[in-house]
Design an enzyme around this catalytic site. Sequence first.
Site, PDB file in Angstrom:
ATOM      1  N   GLN A 167      22.487 -20.353  -0.202  1.00 59.71           N
ATOM      2  CA  GLN A 167      22.191 -21.060  -1.454  1.00 59.71           C
ATOM      3  C   GLN A 167      23.103 -20.433  -2.501  1.00 59.71           C
ATOM      4  OE1 GLN A 167      20.555 -23.706  -2.699  1.00 59.71           O
ATOM      5  NE2 GLN A 167      21.339 -23.053  -4.682  1.00 59.71           N
ATOM      6  N   GLN A 169      24.383 -21.877  -5.553  1.00 60.14           N
ATOM      7  CA  GLN A 169      24.138 -22.119  -6.973  1.00 60.14           C
ATOM      8  C   GLN A 169      23.067 -21.151  -7.477  1.00 60.14           C
ATOM      9  OE1 GLN A 169      22.624 -26.007  -8.056  1.00 60.14           O
ATOM     10  NE2 GLN A 169      23.449 -25.906 -10.117  1.00 60.14           N
ATOM     11  N   PRO A 294      14.398 -22.252  -0.858  1.00 57.04           N
ATOM     12  CA  PRO A 294      13.739 -22.010  -2.153  1.00 57.04           C
ATOM     13  C   PRO A 294      13.719 -23.198  -3.111  1.00 57.04           C
ATOM     14  CG  PRO A 294      15.919 -21.000  -2.123  1.00 57.04           C
ATOM     15  CD  PRO A 294      15.671 -21.518  -0.738  1.00 57.04           C
ATOM     16  N   GLY A 296      13.877 -27.671  -3.839  1.00 55.99           N
ATOM     17  CA  GLY A 296      13.577 -28.977  -3.263  1.00 55.99           C
ATOM     18  C   GLY A 296      14.805 -29.477  -2.534  1.00 55.99           C
ATOM     19  N   GLY A 297      15.906 -29.442  -3.235  1.00 57.49           N
ATOM     20  CA  GLY A 297      17.158 -29.880  -2.629  1.00 57.49           C
ATOM     21  C   GLY A 297      18.335 -29.214  -3.297  1.00 57.49           C
ATOM     22  N   MET A 298      19.451 -29.202  -2.592  1.00 56.27           N
ATOM     23  CA  MET A 298      20.688 -28.654  -3.144  1.00 56.27           C
ATOM     24  C   MET A 298      21.815 -29.596  -2.744  1.00 56.27           C
ATOM     25  SD  MET A 298      22.267 -26.370  -4.885  1.00 56.27           S
ATOM     26  CE  MET A 298      24.007 -26.675  -5.193  1.00 56.27           C
ATOM     27  N   GLU A 299      22.557 -30.020  -3.763  1.00 52.56           N
ATOM     28  CA  GLU A 299      23.529 -31.096  -3.605  1.00 52.56           C
ATOM     29  C   GLU A 299      24.848 -30.666  -2.966  1.00 52.56           C
ATOM     30  OE1 GLU A 299      22.415 -29.610  -6.377  1.00 52.56           O
ATOM     31  OE2 GLU A 299      23.900 -29.597  -7.979  1.00 52.56           O
ATOM     32  N   HIS A 323      17.987 -37.915  -6.094  1.00 49.48           N
ATOM     33  CA  HIS A 323      18.462 -36.885  -7.024  1.00 49.48           C
ATOM     34  C   HIS A 323      19.715 -36.180  -6.479  1.00 49.48           C
ATOM     35  CE1 HIS A 323      17.964 -33.707 -10.125  1.00 49.48           C
ATOM     36  NE2 HIS A 323      18.519 -32.955  -9.186  1.00 49.48           N
ATOM     37  N   GLU A 324      19.606 -35.670  -5.273  1.00 45.15           N
ATOM     38  CA  GLU A 324      20.751 -34.920  -4.722  1.00 45.15           C
ATOM     39  C   GLU A 324      21.950 -35.845  -4.498  1.00 45.15           C
ATOM     40  OE1 GLU A 324      20.254 -31.980  -5.233  1.00 45.15           O
ATOM     41  OE2 GLU A 324      18.061 -31.889  -5.157  1.00 45.15           O
ATOM     42  N   HIS A 327      23.886 -36.379  -7.656  1.00 41.84           N
ATOM     43  CA  HIS A 327      24.789 -35.260  -7.964  1.00 41.84           C
ATOM     44  C   HIS A 327      26.185 -35.485  -7.384  1.00 41.84           C
ATOM     45  CE1 HIS A 327      22.584 -32.212 -10.143  1.00 41.84           C
ATOM     46  NE2 HIS A 327      21.624 -32.103  -9.234  1.00 41.84           N
ATOM     47  N   GLU A 346      22.265 -31.682 -14.634  1.00 41.17           N
ATOM     48  CA  GLU A 346      20.911 -32.096 -14.253  1.00 41.17           C
ATOM     49  C   GLU A 346      20.363 -33.266 -15.069  1.00 41.17           C
ATOM     50  OE1 GLU A 346      19.732 -31.261 -11.510  1.00 41.17           O
ATOM     51  OE2 GLU A 346      20.886 -29.472 -11.013  1.00 41.17           O
ATOM     52  N   ASP A 403      19.688 -18.571 -13.863  1.00 39.23           N
ATOM     53  CA  ASP A 403      18.430 -19.120 -13.371  1.00 39.23           C
ATOM     54  C   ASP A 403      17.444 -19.388 -14.513  1.00 39.23           C
ATOM     55  OD1 ASP A 403      17.687 -19.692 -10.711  1.00 39.23           O
ATOM     56  OD2 ASP A 403      16.007 -18.300 -10.937  1.00 39.23           O
ATOM     57  N   TYR A 411      16.737 -30.778 -17.186  1.00 39.04           N
ATOM     58  CA  TYR A 411      16.469 -31.940 -16.335  1.00 39.04           C
ATOM     59  C   TYR A 411      15.908 -33.124 -17.120  1.00 39.04           C
ATOM     60  CZ  TYR A 411      16.997 -29.066 -12.095  1.00 39.04           C
ATOM     61  OH  TYR A 411      17.485 -28.273 -11.099  1.00 39.04           O
ATOM     62  N   ARG A 584       9.343 -22.821  -1.216  1.00 38.59           N
ATOM     63  CA  ARG A 584       9.951 -23.566  -2.326  1.00 38.59           C
ATOM     64  C   ARG A 584       9.351 -23.081  -3.635  1.00 38.59           C
ATOM     65  NH1 ARG A 584       9.489 -30.090  -3.113  1.00 38.59           N
ATOM     66  NH2 ARG A 584      10.629 -30.234  -5.093  1.00 38.59           N
ATOM     67  N   LYS A 586       9.296 -23.947  -6.761  1.00 40.91           N
ATOM     68  CA  LYS A 586       8.574 -24.847  -7.656  1.00 40.91           C
ATOM     69  C   LYS A 586       7.118 -25.049  -7.207  1.00 40.91           C
ATOM     70  CE  LYS A 586       8.175 -29.461  -8.017  1.00 40.91           C
ATOM     71  NZ  LYS A 586       8.479 -30.886  -7.997  1.00 40.91           N
TER      72      LYS A 586
HETATM   73  N1  BES Z   1      21.095 -28.186  -8.100  1.00 41.03           N
HETATM   74  C1  BES Z   1      19.693 -28.183  -8.132  1.00 41.03           C
HETATM   75  C2  BES Z   1      19.084 -26.925  -7.601  1.00 41.03           C
HETATM   76  C3  BES Z   1      19.509 -25.659  -8.319  1.00 41.03           C
HETATM   77  C4  BES Z   1      19.662 -25.621  -9.692  1.00 41.03           C
HETATM   78  C5  BES Z   1      19.750 -24.518  -7.609  1.00 41.03           C
HETATM   79  C6  BES Z   1      20.076 -24.459 -10.324  1.00 41.03           C
HETATM   80  C7  BES Z   1      20.144 -23.347  -8.236  1.00 41.03           C
HETATM   81  C8  BES Z   1      20.317 -23.314  -9.597  1.00 41.03           C
HETATM   82  C9  BES Z   1      19.114 -29.383  -7.375  1.00 41.03           C
HETATM   83  O1  BES Z   1      19.859 -30.543  -7.533  1.00 41.03           O
HETATM   84  C10 BES Z   1      17.773 -29.681  -7.947  1.00 41.03           C
HETATM   85  O2  BES Z   1      17.718 -29.996  -9.104  1.00 41.03           O
HETATM   86  N2  BES Z   1      16.727 -29.589  -7.152  1.00 41.03           N
HETATM   87  C11 BES Z   1      15.381 -29.914  -7.567  1.00 41.03           C
HETATM   88  C12 BES Z   1      15.017 -31.250  -7.011  1.00 41.03           C
HETATM   89  C13 BES Z   1      14.647 -32.267  -7.893  1.00 41.03           C
HETATM   90  C14 BES Z   1      14.616 -32.210  -9.324  1.00 41.03           C
HETATM   91  C15 BES Z   1      14.311 -33.585  -7.278  1.00 41.03           C
HETATM   92  C16 BES Z   1      14.445 -28.897  -6.944  1.00 41.03           C
HETATM   93  O3  BES Z   1      14.887 -28.106  -6.146  1.00 41.03           O
HETATM   94  O4  BES Z   1      13.266 -28.906  -7.267  1.00 41.03           O
HETATM   95 ZN    ZN Z   2      19.678 -31.332  -9.509  1.00 36.03          ZN
END
Ligand code: BES
Ligand code: ZN
Length: 629
Positions: A167, A169, A294, A296-299, A323-324, A327, A346, A403, A411, A584, A586
């Site tokens: 990971q 980012q 950790p 939801g998703g990573m693009e 979402h991803e 991106h 975001e 972070d 977002y 995860r 969140k």
């Molecule tokens: N790029 C982000 C995840 C991220 C942001 C990782 C900053 C590290 C630092 C990814 O696109 C994202 O926003 N994921 C969200 C999903 C969502 C809003 C649907 C998540 O992981 O919750």
């Molecule tokens: Zn995102």
Amino acid sequence: MNGKFFAASIVFITTLYSCTSPNPQLLTPDSMKDPHSFSNPDDAVVKHLTLNLTVDFEKKILSGTAMLDVEMKNNVKQIILDTRDLNIEKVILADGSKAKFSLGDEVKYTGRSLTIEIPSVEKVKPASTLQPSAITIHYSTKPDAAALQWLEPSQTASKKLPFLFTQSQAILARTWVPIQDSPGIRFTYSAIVKVPKGMLAVMSAENPTEISPDGEYNFEMDQPVPAYLLALSVGNISFKSTGGRTGVYAEPEVIDKAVHEFADMEKMVNAAEDLYGPYRWHRYDLIVLPPSFPFGGMENPRLTFATPTVIAGDRSLTSLVAHELAHSWSGNLVTNATWNDFWINEGFTVYFENRIMEKVYGKDFAEMNAALGLEGLKETIKDLGDTSADTHLKLNLAGRDPDDGVTDVAYIKGCFFLRLLEETVGREKLDDWMRKYFDTHAFKSMNTEELVKIISSDLLNNDSTLISKVNMNAWIYGPGLPANCPQVKSERFEKVDAELKKWNGGAKASSLETKHFSTQEWLRFLQGLPEKISPERMKEMDDAFGFTESNNSEILCEWFQHCIRNNYLQANPYIETYLINIGRRKLVKPLYQALAATPQGKEFAKNVYTKARPNYHAVTYHTIDEILK
Ligand code: BES
Ligand code: ZN
């Protein structure tokens, strides 16, 4: 004060403000510089990376070489890279000679600079096409490199083979590759990755779909990407197609469920293209990682990394894919210049995600997600404080962990700023502008100041009425939620609210009309419940709706918070299982926060955490360590 000067400065200041130009303090070149990178791109910049890495699951290290093609400017004789927790063994120049290098002092969050002396440009240029054209760094990672999570077989679905994922980012790429780790710097890459036989390796690049008999994989990414989009995953991974240019990777035990859940991926790519122009990354695949992922998703380009917690069985949480995928335009094509401009990644993406959802599933559905987002943002602003600078869209994260900028502000406030632009100029005009924006700035970075100018001139036509109506300054350089924030109207949620009202008036849970509730309606319902609920009513509700035994990770997260606050102890074993199995952030963070609010809760949390922590990625355990300390 000198009268003339005073008058002149007023004109100057009002011009800056009235045309909603950026805050003058932010116009210095320094503020445009990436505070999270040691690199010196104006002097020397990486153009191509060639990785040659061996993945050692026993030692939990990656080792090998990173060869960098560098472009030297201004007669400069050195290049500065970012590193954190890397063992740098040696650096070799194109002529085979050893380069002098030095590692700077450790700086919190950003790690150590790696300065490499390059005596003459000839030393990095190829003498013949057979010779490498760059500097080659021989290095290895440390077992606790923050970007990497090494999973034991027991932490995977198949329980047979270990698993590795990265990971990168925001600034963790430097913990596994010595590189200029700034979102404003892009390079192409290729990689040779050697893994134990029987395992598949995939990257944010062109990917294999079958296991290579000798465990060696070759990757090519011929489109320039910033370092935070470097990604690698290794494990017992299989592939299934979901359409002409989409597919899913997952452990064999998970692949069929994943294919069912993400069956609309191809439709989503088509919807996204209809909105904002061609998908430029060839294929769009998604890998479902083990539950310790950790986020939801990573693009990661061409291969989104995703949590299995969105596999609800009913496709109700697949806005994550939208979402991803979004991106691939906002973020991967036009990239925030620094992490202070994170909302450009975001905010645009959440707006775009919502438009994809509207196109594929209808306005009703999309508006429920938008309404949930807005409520969440209001909570976040309350928590951060409505005058906090962290509620501005443009952030100041210098000296801090980027972070800290990952909140609903980037977002959702970002998304509602775009909704306001849509309301102001109309959808058609916004869409035309957006398509042109992605085209014009493709494969480049964007900072807040430049974006403000572009919006003023290209979208708002420098029309002072429109410009003051939008009030970009308030949104971007001001706190909280500006008064002109667009409203969301969801009829389906109005019906949920009516049921909630009945419940609050004393009606039995079993008498409510909830038969057709979707996940989103349940979330609205759960979020609308009062803080304090009696044990009888908790039990009656649980019996009626079966929350505690739900398979939906988002519903569980909301329900468990009520359980914790109201001492509904029956749920404890389920909460424990949830916290141990899911990494995860969140989803687990709010539960630990709720538990930490009382001494008994905290004790329970600490006890569970000893079992859960080994399953968490560094991103998650750093956050939870803070909560439970
Ligand atoms: N790029 C982000 C995840 C991220 C942001 C990782 C900053 C590290 C630092 C990814 O696109 C994202 O926003 N994921 C969200 C999903 C969502 C809003 C649907 C998540 O992981 O919750
Ligand atoms: Zn995102």
